[in-house]
Design an enzyme around this catalytic site. Structure first.
Site, PDB file in Angstrom:
ATOM      1  N   GLU A  12       2.470   1.711  -3.425  1.00  0.00           N
ATOM      2  CA  GLU A  12       1.490   2.226  -4.400  1.00  0.00           C
ATOM      3  C   GLU A  12       1.397   3.746  -4.312  1.00  0.00           C
ATOM      4  OE1 GLU A  12      -2.828   3.475  -4.282  1.00  0.00           O
ATOM      5  OE2 GLU A  12      -2.688   1.428  -3.478  1.00  0.00           O
ATOM      6  N   HIS A  13       1.379   4.286  -3.088  1.00  0.00           N
ATOM      7  CA  HIS A  13       1.349   5.739  -2.916  1.00  0.00           C
ATOM      8  C   HIS A  13       2.621   6.388  -3.447  1.00  0.00           C
ATOM      9  CE1 HIS A  13      -2.096   6.844  -0.083  1.00  0.00           C
ATOM     10  NE2 HIS A  13      -2.269   5.549  -0.334  1.00  0.00           N
ATOM     11  N   HIS A  34       0.830  -1.202   0.000  1.00  0.00           N
ATOM     12  CA  HIS A  34       0.000   0.000   0.000  1.00  0.00           C
ATOM     13  C   HIS A  34       0.871   1.261   0.000  1.00  0.00           C
ATOM     14  CE1 HIS A  34      -2.944   2.732   2.376  1.00  0.00           C
ATOM     15  NE2 HIS A  34      -3.142   2.876   1.087  1.00  0.00           N
TER      16      HIS A  34
END
Length: 434
Positions: free
Chosen positions: A52-53, A49
């Site tokens: 991804e950012h 996660h």
């Protein structure tokens, strides 16, 4: 509807799959990476996660603000998402902007600068705090924990605050290098796209690699009986001063490759997937006991999940779950009348056909199926598989997936004792589960 795709695998191992839609001017483009929260250890929980950012924080060629300005200047949409088994970066652009969009997205996926990491850590910590304040979202991950136990499938995709805050940048870079290798990436596009031109772009912009490049390992063996969720049912509860009890019930499902997946979609549609479904009609329309009540399914490479959600006020939770229990019993004895079966089939076929009008839906289908090693089934065959579902098929699935002893429960609300009392109305097995 035309539904012909082309698939090419480059020497680097990256796969390019496209579906042309001559009647549109837009292209949906997606980079699909075969890694997600399931492929993390406890010490890595949330790195997929976070990464991804960080893809949006810039590359050596494009700065973070520049990426935003480029896509805003094209009138385009750029987004990304992390799942249990996949990560995707996707955009929708008009055809003339596809080469530029591809160049930027390829740089983001394969060559992120991993700069300005600390500010993005704070953004995700705020996201985790916001998530903790939304019990109607968090209860689904509580059910995942109940169903899958300590397996990574039971962890929240969003990750753990300690991992997000403290993982050094070199470890993040190593995490990226191991998982974002070309052999673990599918590039999918649908709309006004020329396959050969897209292959040429990928040949130029995707880094060299071996066809057998490292792929993120699966967290569990796939032998029969060893998939996560095959153990005993469990119960989870979090006390929180909420106006409603947020409750999920569910258990292990079937994998995305299981031939019974079409029957399961029909079954879910009848039970709680539409406004005419049994749960919606009995709990909301006839008794007014909830605003939101529905069933759902998830499918992974070697297992899956079935479940239902209901949010109801404190004074209604006991009655509402008793109605759910009655519907579960009725569901097992009569999973679908001939009328319900016919309506559910037409609903599914309609949704399939309507989705094909969207470049985004077609791109998602291409990317997710190729990445999972699934067959891209022609539309006619999909319709035939839906039409072939029988009442006997539904009965066999209900008996396997919704039997009381396989169900786990998760709840968020003001009082655990009241939650357990309400669960007793669904079935004693839920109260007895640990």
């Amino acid at each position: 509807m035309a539904q012909e795709h082309r698939l090419t695998t480059l020497q680097s191992g990256v796969r390019i799959v496209t579906e042309a839609m001559p009647s549109v001017r837009s292209v949906s483009l997606g980079f699909w990476i075969g890694t997600g929260s399931r492929n993390e250890t406890d010490e890595q929980a949330g790195l997929s996660h976070l990464l991804e950012h960080l893809l949006f924080k810039g590359t050596a060629k494009y700065g973070s603000l520049e990426i935003d300005q480029i896509f805003d200047g094209m009138g385009a949409e750029l987004n990304a998402g992390t799942g249990k088994e996949t990560t995707s970066v996707y955009a929708r652009v008009i055809d003339q902007h596809l080469p530029f969009a591809f160049d930027v997205m390829a740089d983001m996926v394969f060559r992120p600068s991993l700069s300005d990491v600390d500010s993005e850590r704070q953004v995700i910590l705020e996201e985790i705090a916001m998530y903790d304040d939304e019990p109607h979202e968090k209860v689904f991950d509580s059910l995942g924990e109940a169903v899958f136990g300590n397996d990574p499938l039971g962890r929240a995709i969003i990750g753990r605050a300690s991992v997000i805050a403290n993982t050094p940048v070199p470890e993040i870079a190593s995490f990226h290098a191991a998982r974002y290798a070309p052999g673990n990436v599918v590039i999918a596009a649908a709309g006004a796209v020329d396959h050969d031109a897209l292959v040429a772009m990928a040949t130029e912009r995707v880094p060299a690699g071996e066809a057998d490049a490292i792929r993120a390992p699966r967290s569990v063996p796939t032998a029969l009986g060893s998939v996560p969720g095959a153990e005993i049912a469990r119960r989870r509860f979090e006390r929180k001063d909420t106006e409603q009890y947020h409750v999920c019930l569910g258990g292990p499902g079937i994998s995305r490759h299981d031939e019974r997946r079409f029957a399961l979609r029909v079954l879910d549609t009848i039970f709680g997937g539409t406004s005419s479904s049994r749960l919606f009609q009995e709990v909301r329309e006839r008794r007014g006991l909830a605003y939101a009540v529905y069933s759902f399914t998830s499918a992974y490479q070697d297992t899956g999940q079935v479940g239902l959600y209901i949010g109801t006020r404190v004074e209604n939770v006991t009655e509402a779950l008793a109605v759910v229990g009655t519907e579960l019993t009725r569901f097992r004895h009569n999973p679908g009348t001939a009328e319900e079966l016919g309506r559910a089939k037409e609903n599914l076929k309609g949704r399939v056909l309507l989705a094909l009008e969207s470049t985004g839906a077609r791109m998602n289908r291409l990317g997710s199926e190729v990445l999972a090693g699934a067959t891209l089934m022609p539309l006619d065959e999909v319709v035939q598989r839906i039409d072939a579902v029988s009442q006997d098929d539904l009965g066999a699935l209900v008996e396997e997936l919704w039997s009381p002893e396989r169900l786990s429960a998760a709840g968020i609300g003001p009082d655990e004792a009241r939650f357990e009392e309400a669960l007793a109305g669904v079935g004693p097995a839920l109260v007895e589960s640990g």
